[in-house]
Design an enzyme around this catalytic site. Structure first.
Site, PDB file in Angstrom:
ATOM      1  CG  ASN A 132     -12.351   0.260   6.408  1.00  0.00           C
ATOM      2  OD1 ASN A 132     -12.039   1.215   5.716  1.00  0.00           O
ATOM      3  ND2 ASN A 132     -12.868  -0.839   5.893  1.00  0.00           N
TER       4      ASN A 132
ATOM      5  CG  ASN B 191     -14.388   3.591   4.542  1.00  0.00           C
ATOM      6  OD1 ASN B 191     -15.533   4.038   4.678  1.00  0.00           O
ATOM      7  ND2 ASN B 191     -14.096   2.700   3.617  1.00  0.00           N
TER       8      ASN B 191
ATOM      9  CG  HIS C 115      -6.980   5.264   0.779  1.00  0.00           C
ATOM     10  ND1 HIS C 115      -7.723   6.421   0.918  1.00  0.00           N
ATOM     11  CD2 HIS C 115      -7.717   4.288   1.398  1.00  0.00           C
ATOM     12  CE1 HIS C 115      -8.837   6.155   1.589  1.00  0.00           C
ATOM     13  NE2 HIS C 115      -8.855   4.872   1.890  1.00  0.00           N
TER      14      HIS C 115
ATOM     15  CE1 TYR D  21      -3.800  -2.326   0.564  1.00  0.00           C
ATOM     16  CE2 TYR D  21      -2.506  -3.215   2.382  1.00  0.00           C
ATOM     17  CZ  TYR D  21      -3.582  -3.303   1.517  1.00  0.00           C
ATOM     18  OH  TYR D  21      -4.437  -4.370   1.601  1.00  0.00           O
TER      19      TYR D  21
ATOM     20  CG  PHE E  81      -5.706  -2.637   7.425  1.00  0.00           C
ATOM     21  CD1 PHE E  81      -5.218  -2.559   6.132  1.00  0.00           C
ATOM     22  CD2 PHE E  81      -5.213  -3.623   8.266  1.00  0.00           C
ATOM     23  CE1 PHE E  81      -4.256  -3.453   5.674  1.00  0.00           C
ATOM     24  CE2 PHE E  81      -4.260  -4.525   7.816  1.00  0.00           C
ATOM     25  CZ  PHE E  81      -3.785  -4.441   6.519  1.00  0.00           C
TER      26      PHE E  81
ATOM     27  CG  ASP F  15      -6.960   9.610   0.664  1.00  0.00           C
ATOM     28  OD1 ASP F  15      -6.847   9.283   1.864  1.00  0.00           O
ATOM     29  OD2 ASP F  15      -7.794   9.089  -0.097  1.00  0.00           O
TER      30      ASP F  15
END
Length: 191
Positions: free
Chosen positions: A66, A112, A19, A14, A64, A91
């Site tokens: 969320n 999220n 993001h 990632y 993460f 972002d």
């Protein structure tokens, strides 16, 4: 003391996602301002330092996106701080790529990480909105946001992150307008 949080997802796969630009901003600030080595704490990674007279804890949640709010809430409670002492770097689809805006409070616009943070600490935190632009259609948002920056975007990305880190003393002082103006000037967006 202030807590500055970068939103992103943990893991090498990632690292260059749009993001994850919040993580990138925190790393750049830590490097430029000589923050302490990374420690594991508050379900994430932290670094401590000062920008001017202000003591700042940099935090990258490892939960993460969320579940980012769990990490933020834990750090905020530990230091007995208020929601207003928290700044979130994230972002932002609704801002042109490599533009930077600041606001306090507001909605989550489907983000999220912001939604999770708001659920854990309320919404009166400061947001550093790092523009990634919109792919044009809502069906394209998820692959776009979770996609990597293109090779051609690396220089403007680096310029934006460098400007944010260089002008961070204005954020530490609470002068959001001066921060936005000086970042824009560095990026050649000044009026």
């Amino acid at each position: 003391m202030q807590i500055w949080v970068g939103l992103g997802n943990p893991g090498a796969q990632y690292a260059l996602n749009r993001h994850n630009v919040g993580f990138m901003a925190i790393d750049t600030i830590a490097d430029l301002h000589g923050f302490s080595p990374v420690k594991k704490a508050f379900q994430g990674w932290t670094q401590e330092g000062r920008i001017g007279p202000e003591k700042i804890l940099l935090l990258k949640p490892a939960t993460f996106m969320n579940e980012s709010g769990r990490s933020v809430g834990e750090a905020m409670r530990f230091y007995k701080l208020d929601t207003g002492d928290v700044t979130i770097f994230h972002d932002e689809l609704d801002i042109a790529p490599f533009r930077v805006k600041v606001k306090v409070g507001g909605g989550t616009a489907g983000h999220n990480g912001l939604r999770s943070t708001e659920a854990h600490i309320g919404n009166a935190f400061r947001r550093i909105r790092l523009g990634i632009g919109h792919p044009g259609h809502k069906d394209k948002v998820s692959p776009y946001v979770l996609g990597n920056y293109a090779k051609a975007e690396m220089d403007p990305l680096s310029d934006m992150l460098g400007a944010v880190a260089a002008e961070a003393p204005w954020l530490a002082k609470g002068d959001d307008v001066r921060f936005m103006n000086d970042v824009a000037l560095r990026l050649g967006d000044g009026k």
